[in-house]
Design a protein around this motif. Structure first.
Motif, PDB file in Angstrom:
ATOM      1  N   ARG A 193      -7.195   5.591   3.491  1.00 42.27           N
ATOM      2  CA  ARG A 193      -7.723   4.651   4.067  1.00 42.27           C
ATOM      3  C   ARG A 193      -7.771   5.112   5.893  1.00 42.27           C
ATOM      4  NH1 ARG A 193      -5.708   0.323   7.005  1.00 42.27           N
ATOM      5  NH2 ARG A 193      -3.620   0.637   6.105  1.00 42.27           N
ATOM      6  N   GLU A 207       1.071  -1.105  -0.010  1.00 43.63           N
ATOM      7  CA  GLU A 207      -0.003   0.173   0.047  1.00 43.63           C
ATOM      8  C   GLU A 207       0.869   1.123   0.078  1.00 43.63           C
ATOM      9  OE1 GLU A 207      -3.825   1.448   2.428  1.00 43.63           O
ATOM     10  OE2 GLU A 207      -2.214   0.507   3.697  1.00 43.63           O
ATOM     11  N   ARG A 211      -2.856   5.045   1.647  1.00 46.03           N
ATOM     12  CA  ARG A 211      -2.896   4.716   2.962  1.00 46.03           C
ATOM     13  C   ARG A 211      -3.492   5.797   3.950  1.00 46.03           C
ATOM     14  NH1 ARG A 211       1.885   1.854   6.581  1.00 46.03           N
ATOM     15  NH2 ARG A 211       0.555   0.574   7.946  1.00 46.03           N
TER      16      ARG A 211
END
Lengths: 95, 478
Positions: free
Chosen positions: B304, B296, B301
Motif C-alpha cells: 500500500r 493490516e 502495508r
C-alpha cells in the motif's frame, strides 16, 4: 510389557523419588502389573471411539484477561525456607 | 565436500496480556521480585489453573495471520522437569494437540526472491521464572514474576539453509506479532526469544544430527551463533568426529557455543494431558471475529505504501519494518501532506538521531505530529530543507514546536523579493572579479560558477533566503 529394574531406577530419578534397593523389585513388579492391565485394555476394540484427553465431557471455561491478584509476597515467603531481597533462595544451580 | 546447513527455529513470543495465562496475577515487566507471583504461579497445593481467554484469542490471531489451521479442539499437557524457576515441577504446555497447526510465512532473500518457510505449529504455554546466579552466599535467587506469563511457541519447519535466512524468518515473525499487537517484541526484556536447531549435511543428503542453540537475544547473535555453530559442526565431522544432539549456549563475549546439558534424560519430559485443564474448544465465532478484526499485515502495508504514497520498494520496506515506524510515517505524512518528504525525514534525520542517541522510536522526543508540523513549513516555503535541519535539532533538544522555534530564532525564510534582491546586489558588488569571470565564461561552465553566488547570498541571509528566488534573481542580474 514388563519393566526392568533399570527402567524403574530411571523413572524414579526423573521424578526425584528415592526408591531404596529393598523396594526396587516390588515397585518394578507393581508397575509392570499396571502396564499389563493397560495392555489388556489396549486389546479392546476402540475403532470409532474418539480419544479423550480428560474424563469429563466438557470444554475448558475461559477467564477474562483481568488482573485480580494482589501482592501477597510476604505471606508466601513466610513459609519459604530462605528468602532475600524478595527472592526465594535455593541451593546453587548453574548449568 | 559441499556442506548444506539446515536450520529450524523455535520462537517464544510472550503474549501481551495484562494477566497471566492461568492466573490473575499481573504480567507487567520490572516489578519488585515475586510481587506478581500468586499462589497459582507458585504451584501451591490445591490451586487450579483457569485459562485466559485473551491468550487464546492472541494465539488464534497469529494462526489466522499465517493462514494456519486453527485446531477446533486443543489440549494442554504437562511437560515434566525439575528446575527451581518452575515451582510445580512441570510446565503447562501443549503437546499432541496444539492450538495452531501448519502455516506458512514468506521471507525475502538477499537477492530479492521470496521463499516460503513452513510453520509446523504454534502452541500456548506458560513461561518459567528467572534464576539469578549472582552472589547470594553461594545460593541461587529465584524471581517468579515471569512464571505463568503466556507464551506462544512458534515452531518452524527445518526450511532455512543459512543464518541469513534464519534471521529473515525470525524478523518476519517478529514483525507479524508486533503488527498483530500480540507481543511487544522486546528482545532485551526477553519478550521475544529464539532458539535455533542447527545441523549440517552433505548437499542434498539425509538430515544430520542437530544441536539446539539457546541464549540468542538479538538478531545479530542469532546470525553469529548459527554461523559459528555450523563451522564447529563441519570442522568436527571433517576431523572424523560426530555431532551429538544437545543444547548449546551461545556466549557472546567469547563468541562460541558450548554444551549446556548433556544428561541423556534431560529431554525425557514425560508429557501427559493436564488433568487440571479441560480441552479448549473454539467455536467458529471466535475465528470469524478474529478474521474480521485482523489488522493490516506488514506485506499488505508495504504494498500500500508503494501504491498510495508512490514510495520506492526499498523505502516502503524500511518504513514498514516495524508497525511503530509505519504508524509514525503515516501520521507525519498526514500532517505534512508530502509522503516523499516525510519518508526522507523519517528514514534520514529521525532514524539517524534515534540511532545516535541509542533510542527506540517510542522514546523519540519528536513526535510524528511534531515532525509533520515542521515538514509542513518546508512544504509551504516557510523554511528551507537546510534550515529545517536546525529546527529539527532544536525540536529534538526540546525547544518546542517547529513554529515556536522558527519564530524564536527568526528562521522564517525570506521570500520578499525586494529583500533578497538587496542581498543579491550586495554580493555582486562585493565580488566584481567573480562577476566579470562569470560573464566571460562559457555557457557550460556558468551553472557551476553560479553556485558561488548562491552560496554567498545564502551565507549573507543566514540560510533564510528562498533558494529558488535567489537563483532566479542571480540569473537575471548576471
Amino acid at each position: 510389557m514388563s519393566l526392568e529394574r533399570s527402567d524403574v531406577e530411571k523413572i524414579a530419578h526423573l521424578a526425584r523419588l528415592a526408591v531404596s534397593e529393598d523396594e526396587l523389585d516390588a515397585v518394578t513388579s507393581d508397575l509392570s502389573n499396571i502396564l499389563h492391565l493397560v495392555a489388556q485394555m489396549d486389546a479392546a476394540d476402540t475403532a470409532g471411539v474418539e480419544p479423550m484427553a480428560h474424563p469429563l465431557h466438557m470444554a475448558q471455561r475461559l477467564r477474562p484477561d483481568e488482573v485480580s491478584e494482589t501482592d501477597q509476597r510476604e505471606k508466601f515467603q513466610a513459609i519459604a525456607p530462605l528468602t532475600e531481597d524478595g527472592l526465594y533462595l535455593v541451593p546453587r544451580v548453574i548449568e | 565436500m559441499q556442506w548444506e546447513t539446515v536450520i529450524g527455529l523455535e520462537i517464544h513470543a510472550q503474549l501481551a496480556t495484562r494477566s497471566k495465562i492461568f492466573s490473575g496475577a499481573s504480567t507487567a515487566f520490572g516489578a519488585a521480585p515475586n510481587s506478581q507471583a500468586c499462589n497459582i504461579d507458585l504451584g501451591m497445593p490445591g490451586v487450579l489453573p483457569v485459562l485466559n481467554q485473551e491468550a487464546v484469542r492472541m494465539a488464534v490471531t497469529f494462526g489466522v495471520a499465517i493462514n494456519a489451521e486453527i485446531a477446533p479442539r486443543s489440549v494442554f499437557a504437562r511437560k515434566n522437569y525439575f528446575y527451581p524457576d518452575l515451582p510445580k515441577g512441570y510446565q503447562i504446555s501443549q503437546f499432541e494437540l496444539p492450538i495452531v497447526g501448519k502455516g506458512v510465512v514468506e521471507i525475502e532473500l538477499d537477492d530479492g526472491t521470496l521463499k516460503p518457510v513452513g510453520v509446523t505449529r504454534a502452541h500456548l504455554e506458560e513461561d518459567a521464572g528467572k534464576s539469578l546466579h549472582e552472589d547470594f552466599h553461594g545460593m541461587t535467587g529465584v524471581d517468579l514474576n515471569r512464571a505463568g506469563t503466556p507464551l506462544l511457541e512458534i515452531v518452524s519447519e527445518p526450511d532455512m539453509r543459512s543464518a541469513r535466512e534464519a534471521v529473515a524468518y525470525a524478523k518476519k515473525i517478529h514483525q507479524i506479532v508486533q503488527y498483530l499487537g500480540i507481543c511487544d517484541g522486546n528482545m532485551q526484556e526477553g519478550s521475544f526469544r529464539c532458539d535455533a536447531n542447527v545441523s549440517v549435511r552433505p548437499q542434498g543428503g539425509p538430515l544430520g544430527t542437530r544441536a539446539e542453540l539457546k541464549n540468542l537475544n538479538s538478531f545479530r547473535f542469532l546470525e553469529r551463533a548459527i554461523n559459528i555453530e555450523v563451522e564447529r559442526q563441519i570442522d568436527l565431522i571433517e576431523a572424523g568426529g560426530t555431532v551429538v544432539q544437545e543444547t548449546r549456549l551461545y556466549d557472546a563475549d567469547r563468541d562460541e557455543t558450548r554444551s549446556m546439558r548433556s544428561k541423556e534424560e534431560a529431554n525425557d519430559y514425560r508429557y501427559f494431558p493436564d488433568p487440571d485443564l479441560l480441552p479448549v474448544e473454539l467455536d467458529g465465532g471466535l475465528i470469524e471475529s478474529v478474521r474480521a478484526a485482523m489488522p493490516e499485515l506488514p506485506d499488505a502495508r508495504r504494498h500500500r505504501f508503494e501504491r498510495d504514497y508512490a514510495l520506492s520498494p526499498y523505502d516502503a520496506s524500511v518504513l514498514t519494518a516495524s508497525k511503530g515506524l509505519a504508524d509514525y510515517f503515516e501520521q507525519a505524512t498526514k500532517v505534512a501532506g508530502d509522503a516523499k518528504l516525510a519518508a526522507n525525514w523519517v528514514m534520514g534525520e529521525l532514524s539517524g538521531a534515534l540511532n545516535k542517541a541509542g533510542m527506540s522510536l517510542d522514546a523519540s522526543p519528536v513526535s510524528a505530529q511534531a515532525l509533520g508540523g515542521m515538514l509542513l513549513r518546508i512544504v509551504d516555503n516557510t523554511i528551507s530543507g537546510k534550515i529545517a535541519k536546525q529546527v529539527f535539532e532544536a525540536m529534538w533538544a526540546g525547544e518546542g514546536s517547529a513554529d515556536q522555534i522558527i519564530d524564536a530564532r527568526g528562521l522564517k525564510q525570506i521570500t520578499d523579493s525586494g529583500a533578497i534582491e538587496a542581498v543579491v546586489d550586495e554580493v555582486l558588488e562585493a565580488n566584481p572579479e567573480q562577476v566579470s569571470n562569470y560573464r566571460k565564461a562559457d555557457e557550460k561552465k556558468r551553472p557551476k560558477m553560479l553556485g558561488f553566488f548562491v552560496g554567498q547570498v545564502m551565507k549573507q541571509s543566514k540560510g533564510k533566503a528562498n533558494p529558488q528566488q535567489v537563483n532566479e534573481l542571480l540569473l537575471k542580474k548576471l
